[in-house]
Design an enzyme around this catalytic site. Structure first.
Site, PDB file in Angstrom:
ATOM      1  N   GLU A  95       0.844  -1.202   0.000  1.00  0.00           N
ATOM      2  CA  GLU A  95       0.000   0.000   0.000  1.00  0.00           C
ATOM      3  C   GLU A  95       0.878   1.251   0.000  1.00  0.00           C
ATOM      4  O   GLU A  95       2.031   1.220   0.447  1.00  0.00           O
ATOM      5  CB  GLU A  95      -0.905  -0.067   1.264  1.00  0.00           C
ATOM      6  CG  GLU A  95      -1.780   1.124   1.537  1.00  0.00           C
ATOM      7  CD  GLU A  95      -2.831   1.402   0.476  1.00  0.00           C
ATOM      8  OE1 GLU A  95      -2.458   1.583  -0.692  1.00  0.00           O
ATOM      9  OE2 GLU A  95      -4.029   1.481   0.818  1.00  0.00           O
ATOM     10  N   ASP A  96       0.315   2.363  -0.490  1.00  0.00           N
ATOM     11  CA  ASP A  96       1.091   3.614  -0.491  1.00  0.00           C
ATOM     12  C   ASP A  96       1.088   4.274   0.885  1.00  0.00           C
ATOM     13  O   ASP A  96       2.116   4.647   1.415  1.00  0.00           O
ATOM     14  CB  ASP A  96       0.583   4.592  -1.571  1.00  0.00           C
ATOM     15  CG  ASP A  96      -0.909   4.912  -1.471  1.00  0.00           C
ATOM     16  OD1 ASP A  96      -1.625   4.291  -0.650  1.00  0.00           O
ATOM     17  OD2 ASP A  96      -1.377   5.794  -2.209  1.00  0.00           O
ATOM     18  N   ASP A  99      -3.690   5.876   6.248  1.00  0.00           N
ATOM     19  CA  ASP A  99      -4.114   7.161   6.805  1.00  0.00           C
ATOM     20  C   ASP A  99      -5.117   6.849   7.920  1.00  0.00           C
ATOM     21  O   ASP A  99      -4.719   6.558   9.048  1.00  0.00           O
ATOM     22  CB  ASP A  99      -4.712   7.971   5.654  1.00  0.00           C
ATOM     23  CG  ASP A  99      -5.060   9.386   6.022  1.00  0.00           C
ATOM     24  OD1 ASP A  99      -4.448   9.935   6.936  1.00  0.00           O
ATOM     25  OD2 ASP A  99      -5.963   9.970   5.385  1.00  0.00           O
ATOM     26  N   PHE A 148      -0.512  16.456   3.925  1.00  0.00           N
ATOM     27  CA  PHE A 148      -0.932  15.840   2.673  1.00  0.00           C
ATOM     28  C   PHE A 148       0.275  15.746   1.745  1.00  0.00           C
ATOM     29  O   PHE A 148       0.868  16.756   1.371  1.00  0.00           O
ATOM     30  CB  PHE A 148      -2.051  16.645   2.011  1.00  0.00           C
ATOM     31  CG  PHE A 148      -2.646  15.919   0.840  1.00  0.00           C
ATOM     32  CD1 PHE A 148      -3.587  14.919   1.039  1.00  0.00           C
ATOM     33  CD2 PHE A 148      -2.232  16.211  -0.454  1.00  0.00           C
ATOM     34  CE1 PHE A 148      -4.111  14.228  -0.053  1.00  0.00           C
ATOM     35  CE2 PHE A 148      -2.749  15.520  -1.548  1.00  0.00           C
ATOM     36  CZ  PHE A 148      -3.691  14.523  -1.333  1.00  0.00           C
ATOM     37  N   ARG A 161       1.890  11.929  -9.586  1.00  0.00           N
ATOM     38  CA  ARG A 161       2.282  10.558  -9.226  1.00  0.00           C
ATOM     39  C   ARG A 161       3.692  10.236  -9.720  1.00  0.00           C
ATOM     40  O   ARG A 161       4.358   9.367  -9.180  1.00  0.00           O
ATOM     41  CB  ARG A 161       1.308   9.543  -9.840  1.00  0.00           C
ATOM     42  CG  ARG A 161      -0.096   9.605  -9.263  1.00  0.00           C
ATOM     43  CD  ARG A 161      -0.890   8.390  -9.731  1.00  0.00           C
ATOM     44  NE  ARG A 161      -2.323   8.527  -9.526  1.00  0.00           N
ATOM     45  CZ  ARG A 161      -2.959   8.238  -8.400  1.00  0.00           C
ATOM     46  NH1 ARG A 161      -2.288   7.819  -7.352  1.00  0.00           N
ATOM     47  NH2 ARG A 161      -4.271   8.382  -8.315  1.00  0.00           N
TER      48      ARG A 161
END
Ligand code: 5GP
Length: 171
Positions: A95-96, A99, A148, A161
């Site tokens: 996963e990136d 959160d 963010f 990206r």
């Protein structure tokens, strides 16, 4: 608008290799199915598997959460499912960012219901300040502040990206 470098390309490279080395040790003698979570994890996943030296097959899954993220319903919509069966396989979910934890908690539950031999999680980033669904991250590259971030797979409205580093976007 400006993008400040938060985690440099070099720092990410170093950490990705460290994680891959740990994965190689932990899975010695086994075969893994790496499941990349689209779209954000594509770059991390591609770099990580380059340093994995146990046999690997690759699959992808995409999910989006619906409703309020503060709801504990655990509802995510699967936008793209795995191509292959995972029963009896060792799964490494990649996963990136974790959160709130909703996405990964739901994906882990979904894949777990398909009876794999094991599921572990590798995440590039973790934002503890916003986490409301605790989930064990077996291989974590970086814990980050409540900011963010974009780049290295992560987007802002579909853009950025492609950046080779992780940055903080400001207007
Ligand atoms: P969670 O379900 O853990 O709340 O959210 C996970 C998803 O939200 C990530 O896969 C990612 O797409 C998005 N996300 C959360 N924080 C950030 C961030 O700082 N930057 C970007 N670009 N996406 C984020």
């Amino acid at each position: 608008m400006a993008i400040d470098v938060y985690l440099s390309e070099e720092k990410i490279k170093e950490r990705v290799i460290e994680l891959a080395n740990k994965i190689n040790k932990d899975y010695a003698g086994k075969e893994i199915v790496v499941v990349g979570v689209l779209n954000g994890a594509f770059m991390f996943c591609a770099d990580l598997i380059r340093h994995i030296n146990v046999p690997v097959t690759l699959d992808f899954i995409a999910a989006s959460s619906y409703g309020e993220e503060t709801e504990s319903s655990g509802q995510v919509k699967i936008e793209w499912d795995l191509k292959n069966e995972i029963k009896g396989k060792h799964i490494l979910l990649v996963e990136d960012i974790v959160d709130t934890g909703l996405t990964i908690k739901s994906l882990k539950a979904l894949l777990g219901s398909r009876e794999p031999a094991s599921i572990k999680l590798a995440s590039l980033l973790f934002k503890p300040a916003r986490n409301i669904h605790p989930v064990e991250i077996d291989y974590l590259a970086f814990e980050i502040d409540d900011k963010f971030v974009i780049g290295y797979g992560l987007d802002y409205a579909g853009r950025y990206r492609e950046l080779p580093y992780i940055g903080i976007y400001s207007e």
